[in-house]
Design a protein around this motif. Structure first.
Motif, PDB file in Angstrom:
ATOM      1  N   LEU A  68      -3.456   0.679 -13.852  1.00  0.00           N
ATOM      2  CA  LEU A  68      -2.945   1.209 -12.488  1.00  0.00           C
ATOM      3  C   LEU A  68      -3.616   0.179 -11.085  1.00  0.00           C
ATOM      4  O   LEU A  68      -2.400  -0.910 -10.419  1.00  0.00           O
ATOM      5  CB  LEU A  68      -3.078   2.455 -11.556  1.00  0.00           C
ATOM      6  CG  LEU A  68      -2.239   2.419 -11.168  1.00  0.00           C
ATOM      7  CD1 LEU A  68      -0.997   1.687 -11.001  1.00  0.00           C
ATOM      8  CD2 LEU A  68      -2.734   4.462 -11.098  1.00  0.00           C
ATOM      9  N   ALA A  69      -4.727  -0.576 -11.326  1.00  0.00           N
ATOM     10  CA  ALA A  69      -5.358  -1.420 -10.392  1.00  0.00           C
ATOM     11  C   ALA A  69      -4.637  -2.505 -10.441  1.00  0.00           C
ATOM     12  O   ALA A  69      -5.081  -3.284  -9.553  1.00  0.00           O
ATOM     13  CB  ALA A  69      -7.263  -0.843 -10.505  1.00  0.00           C
ATOM     14  N   ARG A  70      -5.143  -2.980 -11.250  1.00  0.00           N
ATOM     15  CA  ARG A  70      -4.611  -4.600 -11.454  1.00  0.00           C
ATOM     16  C   ARG A  70      -3.191  -5.083 -11.251  1.00  0.00           C
ATOM     17  O   ARG A  70      -2.855  -6.111 -11.584  1.00  0.00           O
ATOM     18  CB  ARG A  70      -4.741  -4.407 -13.568  1.00  0.00           C
ATOM     19  CG  ARG A  70      -6.417  -4.798 -13.989  1.00  0.00           C
ATOM     20  CD  ARG A  70      -6.379  -5.192 -15.382  1.00  0.00           C
ATOM     21  NE  ARG A  70      -7.367  -4.782 -16.245  1.00  0.00           N
ATOM     22  CZ  ARG A  70      -8.066  -4.150 -16.609  1.00  0.00           C
ATOM     23  NH1 ARG A  70      -6.764  -2.633 -17.100  1.00  0.00           N
ATOM     24  NH2 ARG A  70      -8.701  -4.195 -17.012  1.00  0.00           N
ATOM     25  N   TRP A  71      -1.977  -3.665 -11.734  1.00  0.00           N
ATOM     26  CA  TRP A  71      -1.127  -3.398 -11.472  1.00  0.00           C
ATOM     27  C   TRP A  71      -0.744  -3.509  -9.615  1.00  0.00           C
ATOM     28  O   TRP A  71       0.244  -4.282  -9.025  1.00  0.00           O
ATOM     29  CB  TRP A  71       0.102  -2.420 -11.650  1.00  0.00           C
ATOM     30  CG  TRP A  71       1.073  -1.838 -11.085  1.00  0.00           C
ATOM     31  CD1 TRP A  71       2.678  -2.572 -11.840  1.00  0.00           C
ATOM     32  CD2 TRP A  71       1.269  -1.385  -9.917  1.00  0.00           C
ATOM     33  NE1 TRP A  71       3.482  -2.632 -11.156  1.00  0.00           N
ATOM     34  CE2 TRP A  71       3.333  -1.917  -9.936  1.00  0.00           C
ATOM     35  CE3 TRP A  71       0.903  -1.080  -8.512  1.00  0.00           C
ATOM     36  CZ2 TRP A  71       3.795  -1.114  -8.647  1.00  0.00           C
ATOM     37  CZ3 TRP A  71       1.691  -0.336  -8.184  1.00  0.00           C
ATOM     38  CH2 TRP A  71       3.259  -0.621  -7.950  1.00  0.00           C
ATOM     39  N   LEU A  72      -1.584  -2.753  -9.327  1.00  0.00           N
ATOM     40  CA  LEU A  72      -1.695  -3.025  -8.313  1.00  0.00           C
ATOM     41  C   LEU A  72      -1.662  -4.403  -7.547  1.00  0.00           C
ATOM     42  O   LEU A  72      -1.405  -5.155  -6.229  1.00  0.00           O
ATOM     43  CB  LEU A  72      -2.681  -2.135  -7.001  1.00  0.00           C
ATOM     44  CG  LEU A  72      -2.844  -2.449  -5.498  1.00  0.00           C
ATOM     45  CD1 LEU A  72      -1.859  -2.069  -4.577  1.00  0.00           C
ATOM     46  CD2 LEU A  72      -4.027  -1.324  -5.301  1.00  0.00           C
TER      47      LEU A  72
ATOM     48  N   TYR B  43       0.919  -1.042  -0.290  1.00  0.00           N
ATOM     49  CA  TYR B  43      -0.273   0.318   0.066  1.00  0.00           C
ATOM     50  C   TYR B  43       0.722   1.564  -0.060  1.00  0.00           C
ATOM     51  O   TYR B  43       0.514   2.244  -0.700  1.00  0.00           O
ATOM     52  CB  TYR B  43      -0.976  -0.188   0.897  1.00  0.00           C
ATOM     53  CG  TYR B  43      -2.338  -0.803   1.040  1.00  0.00           C
ATOM     54  CD1 TYR B  43      -2.558  -1.435   0.306  1.00  0.00           C
ATOM     55  CD2 TYR B  43      -3.395  -0.609   1.629  1.00  0.00           C
ATOM     56  CE1 TYR B  43      -3.294  -2.526   0.187  1.00  0.00           C
ATOM     57  CE2 TYR B  43      -4.350  -1.525   1.440  1.00  0.00           C
ATOM     58  CZ  TYR B  43      -4.596  -2.361   1.016  1.00  0.00           C
ATOM     59  OH  TYR B  43      -6.014  -2.915   0.904  1.00  0.00           O
ATOM     60  N   GLU B  44       2.073   1.078   0.820  1.00  0.00           N
ATOM     61  CA  GLU B  44       2.898   2.486   0.822  1.00  0.00           C
ATOM     62  C   GLU B  44       3.616   2.633  -0.056  1.00  0.00           C
ATOM     63  O   GLU B  44       3.936   4.019  -0.722  1.00  0.00           O
ATOM     64  CB  GLU B  44       3.397   2.717   2.135  1.00  0.00           C
ATOM     65  CG  GLU B  44       3.319   2.168   2.890  1.00  0.00           C
ATOM     66  CD  GLU B  44       4.237   1.985   4.203  1.00  0.00           C
ATOM     67  OE1 GLU B  44       5.436   1.887   4.318  1.00  0.00           O
ATOM     68  OE2 GLU B  44       4.137   1.663   5.779  1.00  0.00           O
TER      69      GLU B  44
ATOM     70  N   ALA C 250      -7.974  -5.384  -7.525  1.00  0.00           N
ATOM     71  CA  ALA C 250      -7.958  -4.612  -6.527  1.00  0.00           C
ATOM     72  C   ALA C 250      -9.018  -3.514  -7.336  1.00  0.00           C
ATOM     73  O   ALA C 250      -8.797  -3.739  -8.350  1.00  0.00           O
ATOM     74  CB  ALA C 250      -6.596  -4.464  -6.423  1.00  0.00           C
ATOM     75  N   CYS C 251      -8.887  -2.274  -6.140  1.00  0.00           N
ATOM     76  CA  CYS C 251      -9.324  -1.034  -6.656  1.00  0.00           C
ATOM     77  C   CYS C 251      -9.312   0.175  -5.945  1.00  0.00           C
ATOM     78  O   CYS C 251      -9.218  -0.351  -4.858  1.00  0.00           O
ATOM     79  CB  CYS C 251     -10.539  -1.194  -6.788  1.00  0.00           C
ATOM     80  SG  CYS C 251     -11.907  -1.919  -5.510  1.00  0.00           S
ATOM     81  N   PHE C 252      -9.912   1.209  -6.411  1.00  0.00           N
ATOM     82  CA  PHE C 252      -9.251   2.250  -5.396  1.00  0.00           C
ATOM     83  C   PHE C 252      -9.809   3.503  -5.646  1.00  0.00           C
ATOM     84  O   PHE C 252     -10.935   3.311  -6.961  1.00  0.00           O
ATOM     85  CB  PHE C 252      -8.373   2.379  -5.819  1.00  0.00           C
ATOM     86  CG  PHE C 252      -7.032   3.201  -6.846  1.00  0.00           C
ATOM     87  CD1 PHE C 252      -7.359   4.039  -7.208  1.00  0.00           C
ATOM     88  CD2 PHE C 252      -6.498   2.107  -7.406  1.00  0.00           C
ATOM     89  CE1 PHE C 252      -7.163   4.033  -8.716  1.00  0.00           C
ATOM     90  CE2 PHE C 252      -6.494   2.270  -8.760  1.00  0.00           C
ATOM     91  CZ  PHE C 252      -6.331   3.669  -9.109  1.00  0.00           C
ATOM     92  N   GLU C 253      -9.941   4.523  -4.648  1.00  0.00           N
ATOM     93  CA  GLU C 253     -10.576   5.527  -5.323  1.00  0.00           C
ATOM     94  C   GLU C 253     -10.088   6.757  -5.040  1.00  0.00           C
ATOM     95  O   GLU C 253      -9.280   6.970  -4.432  1.00  0.00           O
ATOM     96  CB  GLU C 253     -11.735   6.125  -3.791  1.00  0.00           C
ATOM     97  CG  GLU C 253     -12.807   5.000  -3.852  1.00  0.00           C
ATOM     98  CD  GLU C 253     -14.547   5.635  -3.230  1.00  0.00           C
ATOM     99  OE1 GLU C 253     -13.977   5.937  -2.619  1.00  0.00           O
ATOM    100  OE2 GLU C 253     -15.328   4.940  -3.596  1.00  0.00           O
TER     101      GLU C 253
END
Length: 214
Positions: A174-178, A41-42, A85-88
Protein backbone atom coordinates in the motif's frame (compact mmCIF):
# COMPACT_ATOMS: atom_id res chain seq x y z
CA UNK A 1 20.68 60.37 -9.22
CA UNK A 2 18.48 57.41 -10.11
CA UNK A 3 18.57 55.81 -13.52
CA UNK A 4 15.48 54.51 -15.25
CA UNK A 5 16.08 51.22 -17.03
CA UNK A 6 13.44 49.97 -19.41
CA UNK A 7 13.07 46.25 -20.05
CA UNK A 8 10.86 44.59 -22.61
CA UNK A 9 8.98 41.67 -21.08
CA UNK A 10 7.18 38.90 -22.86
CA UNK A 11 4.27 36.66 -22.14
CA UNK A 12 4.94 32.95 -22.37
CA UNK A 13 3.27 32.50 -25.74
CA UNK A 14 5.52 35.20 -27.20
CA UNK A 15 8.75 33.41 -26.29
CA UNK A 16 10.92 31.25 -28.53
CA UNK A 17 10.87 27.53 -27.83
CA UNK A 18 14.28 27.72 -26.16
CA UNK A 19 13.10 30.54 -23.91
CA UNK A 20 9.91 28.62 -23.14
CA UNK A 21 11.99 25.68 -21.92
CA UNK A 22 13.81 28.03 -19.54
CA UNK A 23 10.49 29.46 -18.33
CA UNK A 24 9.15 25.96 -17.75
CA UNK A 25 12.26 25.07 -15.76
CA UNK A 26 11.70 28.13 -13.54
CA UNK A 27 8.08 27.16 -12.92
CA UNK A 28 8.92 23.55 -12.07
CA UNK A 29 11.51 24.73 -9.55
CA UNK A 30 9.73 27.73 -8.05
CA UNK A 31 6.12 27.95 -9.17
CA UNK A 32 4.68 24.70 -7.84
CA UNK A 33 2.08 24.91 -5.13
CA UNK A 34 3.63 23.57 -1.92
CA UNK A 35 0.49 21.49 -1.33
CA UNK A 36 0.32 19.91 -4.79
CA UNK A 37 0.07 16.44 -3.25
CA UNK A 38 -3.03 17.16 -1.13
CA UNK A 39 -5.43 15.52 -3.60
CA UNK A 40 -3.34 12.34 -3.53
CA UNK A 41 -3.28 12.38 0.27
CA UNK A 42 -7.05 12.82 0.40
CA UNK A 43 -7.54 9.89 -1.96
CA UNK A 44 -5.16 7.76 0.11
CA UNK A 45 -7.03 8.58 3.32
CA UNK A 46 -10.25 7.37 1.70
CA UNK A 47 -8.56 4.19 0.48
CA UNK A 48 -7.07 3.62 3.94
CA UNK A 49 -10.47 3.99 5.60
CA UNK A 50 -12.05 1.49 3.22
CA UNK A 51 -9.31 -1.07 3.88
CA UNK A 52 -9.54 -0.76 7.66
CA UNK A 53 -6.63 1.57 8.37
CA UNK A 54 -6.90 4.26 11.02
CA UNK A 55 -4.07 6.62 10.11
CA UNK A 56 -2.20 8.20 12.98
CA UNK A 57 -2.09 11.99 13.08
CA UNK A 58 0.45 14.60 14.14
CA UNK A 59 0.04 18.18 15.32
CA UNK A 60 1.19 20.83 12.84
CA UNK A 61 1.65 24.47 13.86
CA UNK A 62 0.07 27.09 11.63
CA UNK A 63 1.58 30.45 10.73
CA UNK A 64 -1.21 32.23 12.61
CA UNK A 65 -0.28 30.50 15.84
CA UNK A 66 -2.90 27.75 15.83
CA UNK A 67 -2.51 24.05 15.19
CA UNK A 68 -4.16 21.34 13.14
CA UNK A 69 -3.98 17.58 12.89
CA UNK A 70 -2.49 16.03 9.77
CA UNK A 71 -2.21 12.34 8.86
CA UNK A 72 1.18 10.72 9.41
CA UNK A 73 2.10 10.34 5.76
CA UNK A 74 5.54 11.07 4.34
CA UNK A 75 7.23 10.79 0.97
CA UNK A 76 10.42 11.76 -0.79
CA UNK A 77 10.93 11.69 -4.53
CA UNK A 78 11.25 11.14 -7.26
CA UNK A 79 14.71 10.57 -8.61
CA UNK A 80 17.02 9.14 -5.94
CA UNK A 81 17.67 5.74 -4.47
CA UNK A 82 15.74 5.46 -1.23
CA UNK A 83 12.84 7.61 -2.42
CA UNK A 84 9.38 6.38 -1.53
CA UNK A 85 6.35 6.87 0.69
CA UNK A 86 5.35 5.58 4.11
CA UNK A 87 2.68 6.11 6.72
CA UNK A 88 1.78 5.38 10.33
CA UNK A 89 -1.44 3.57 11.09
CA UNK A 90 -3.47 1.16 13.14
CA UNK A 91 -5.20 -1.59 11.20
CA UNK A 92 -8.11 -3.89 11.97
CA UNK A 93 -10.48 -5.93 9.81
CA UNK A 94 -13.01 -3.92 7.82
CA UNK A 95 -16.00 -5.89 6.58
CA UNK A 96 -16.64 -5.71 2.86
CA UNK A 97 -13.32 -4.03 2.02
CA UNK A 98 -12.70 -5.92 -1.27
CA UNK A 99 -16.15 -5.01 -2.58
CA UNK A 100 -15.98 -1.43 -1.40
CA UNK A 101 -12.52 -0.81 -2.84
CA UNK A 102 -13.70 -2.09 -6.21
CA UNK A 103 -16.64 0.29 -6.06
CA UNK A 104 -14.32 3.18 -5.19
CA UNK A 105 -11.52 2.35 -7.65
CA UNK A 106 -12.93 -0.14 -10.19
CA UNK A 107 -9.88 -0.05 -12.49
CA UNK A 108 -7.13 -0.17 -9.86
CA UNK A 109 -6.13 -3.83 -9.77
CA UNK A 110 -3.20 -3.14 -7.41
CA UNK A 111 -5.64 -1.94 -4.74
CA UNK A 112 -7.88 -4.92 -5.44
CA UNK A 113 -4.97 -7.29 -4.78
CA UNK A 114 -4.12 -5.55 -1.50
CA UNK A 115 -7.73 -5.72 -0.31
CA UNK A 116 -7.98 -9.39 -1.32
CA UNK A 117 -4.74 -10.25 0.49
CA UNK A 118 -5.96 -8.59 3.70
CA UNK A 119 -9.34 -10.31 3.43
CA UNK A 120 -7.79 -13.75 2.86
CA UNK A 121 -5.36 -13.57 5.78
CA UNK A 122 -8.06 -12.22 8.07
CA UNK A 123 -10.38 -15.07 7.08
CA UNK A 124 -7.71 -17.64 8.03
CA UNK A 125 -7.41 -15.94 11.41
CA UNK A 126 -11.14 -15.51 12.08
CA UNK A 127 -10.88 -11.75 11.35
CA UNK A 128 -8.93 -11.15 14.56
CA UNK A 129 -5.67 -9.74 13.19
CA UNK A 130 -4.54 -6.27 14.11
CA UNK A 131 -1.47 -4.34 13.05
CA UNK A 132 0.37 -1.14 13.81
CA UNK A 133 2.83 0.64 11.50
CA UNK A 134 5.26 3.33 12.65
CA UNK A 135 7.86 5.31 10.75
CA UNK A 136 11.51 4.73 11.58
CA UNK A 137 14.77 6.20 10.31
CA UNK A 138 15.44 9.19 8.08
CA UNK A 139 14.05 7.89 4.80
CA UNK A 140 10.48 7.59 3.57
CA UNK A 141 9.84 4.29 1.82
CA UNK A 142 8.01 1.04 2.50
CA UNK A 143 10.87 -0.50 4.47
CA UNK A 144 10.96 2.50 6.82
CA UNK A 145 7.71 1.23 8.35
CA UNK A 146 8.11 -0.85 11.50
CA UNK A 147 5.03 -3.10 11.42
CA UNK A 148 3.81 -5.26 14.28
CA UNK A 149 1.02 -7.82 13.90
CA UNK A 150 -1.00 -9.58 16.57
CA UNK A 151 -4.11 -11.70 16.84
CA UNK A 152 -6.78 -10.43 19.19
CA UNK A 153 -8.16 -13.84 20.10
CA UNK A 154 -10.34 -14.22 23.21
CA UNK A 155 -8.98 -17.76 23.58
CA UNK A 156 -5.33 -16.71 23.09
CA UNK A 157 -5.10 -18.59 19.82
CA UNK A 158 -1.92 -17.94 17.86
CA UNK A 159 -2.06 -16.39 14.41
CA UNK A 160 -1.34 -18.59 11.41
CA UNK A 161 2.28 -18.98 10.35
CA UNK A 162 1.86 -16.77 7.31
CA UNK A 163 -0.14 -14.00 9.01
CA UNK A 164 2.67 -11.64 9.98
CA UNK A 165 4.53 -11.75 6.67
CA UNK A 166 1.32 -11.41 4.64
CA UNK A 167 0.10 -8.45 6.67
CA UNK A 168 3.44 -6.67 6.53
CA UNK A 169 3.73 -7.16 2.78
CA UNK A 170 0.17 -5.90 2.19
CA UNK A 171 0.81 -2.68 4.14
CA UNK A 172 4.14 -2.14 2.40
CA UNK A 173 2.46 -2.72 -0.96
CA UNK A 174 0.00 0.00 0.00
CA UNK A 175 2.92 2.36 0.70
CA UNK A 176 4.34 1.52 -2.73
CA UNK A 177 0.94 2.17 -4.28
CA UNK A 178 0.80 5.58 -2.59
CA UNK A 179 4.24 6.45 -3.94
CA UNK A 180 3.16 5.56 -7.48
CA UNK A 181 0.15 7.86 -7.15
CA UNK A 182 2.37 10.71 -5.98
CA UNK A 183 4.83 10.08 -8.78
CA UNK A 184 2.04 10.05 -11.36
CA UNK A 185 0.63 13.32 -10.02
CA UNK A 186 4.07 14.92 -10.12
CA UNK A 187 4.61 13.72 -13.69
CA UNK A 188 1.23 15.15 -14.70
CA UNK A 189 1.74 18.52 -13.02
CA UNK A 190 5.26 18.76 -14.47
CA UNK A 191 4.20 17.99 -18.02
CA UNK A 192 4.72 20.72 -20.62
CA UNK A 193 1.01 21.11 -21.32
CA UNK A 194 0.04 21.59 -17.68
CA UNK A 195 3.01 23.84 -16.92
CA UNK A 196 2.29 25.99 -19.99
CA UNK A 197 -1.35 26.34 -18.96
CA UNK A 198 -0.41 27.37 -15.41
CA UNK A 199 2.14 29.95 -16.58
CA UNK A 200 -0.33 31.51 -19.01
CA UNK A 201 -3.20 31.48 -16.50
CA UNK A 202 -1.06 33.30 -13.92
CA UNK A 203 0.06 35.92 -16.43
CA UNK A 204 3.77 35.53 -15.66
CA UNK A 205 6.15 37.61 -17.77
CA UNK A 206 9.72 36.88 -18.83
CA UNK A 207 12.72 38.38 -20.52
CA UNK A 208 13.41 37.44 -24.10
CA UNK A 209 15.72 34.66 -22.88
CA UNK A 210 12.97 33.16 -20.70
CA UNK A 211 14.06 34.45 -17.31
CA UNK A 212 11.21 35.29 -14.95
CA UNK A 213 10.66 39.05 -14.69
CA UNK A 214 9.31 40.66 -11.57
Amino acid sequence: MSDIIETIVYRFEELSETARDKARAWYRESGFDDDWYNAVYEDFQRVAEILGLNLKTRTVRLMGGGTRQEPCIWFRGFWSQGDGACFETFYAYRKGAPRRIREYAPQDTALHRIADALQAIQRRNFYQLRAEASHRGHYCHAYCMAISVERDSPSWQDMTADAEDTMIEALRNLARWLYRQLESEDDYLSSDDVVDEAIIANGYTFTEAGQRFG
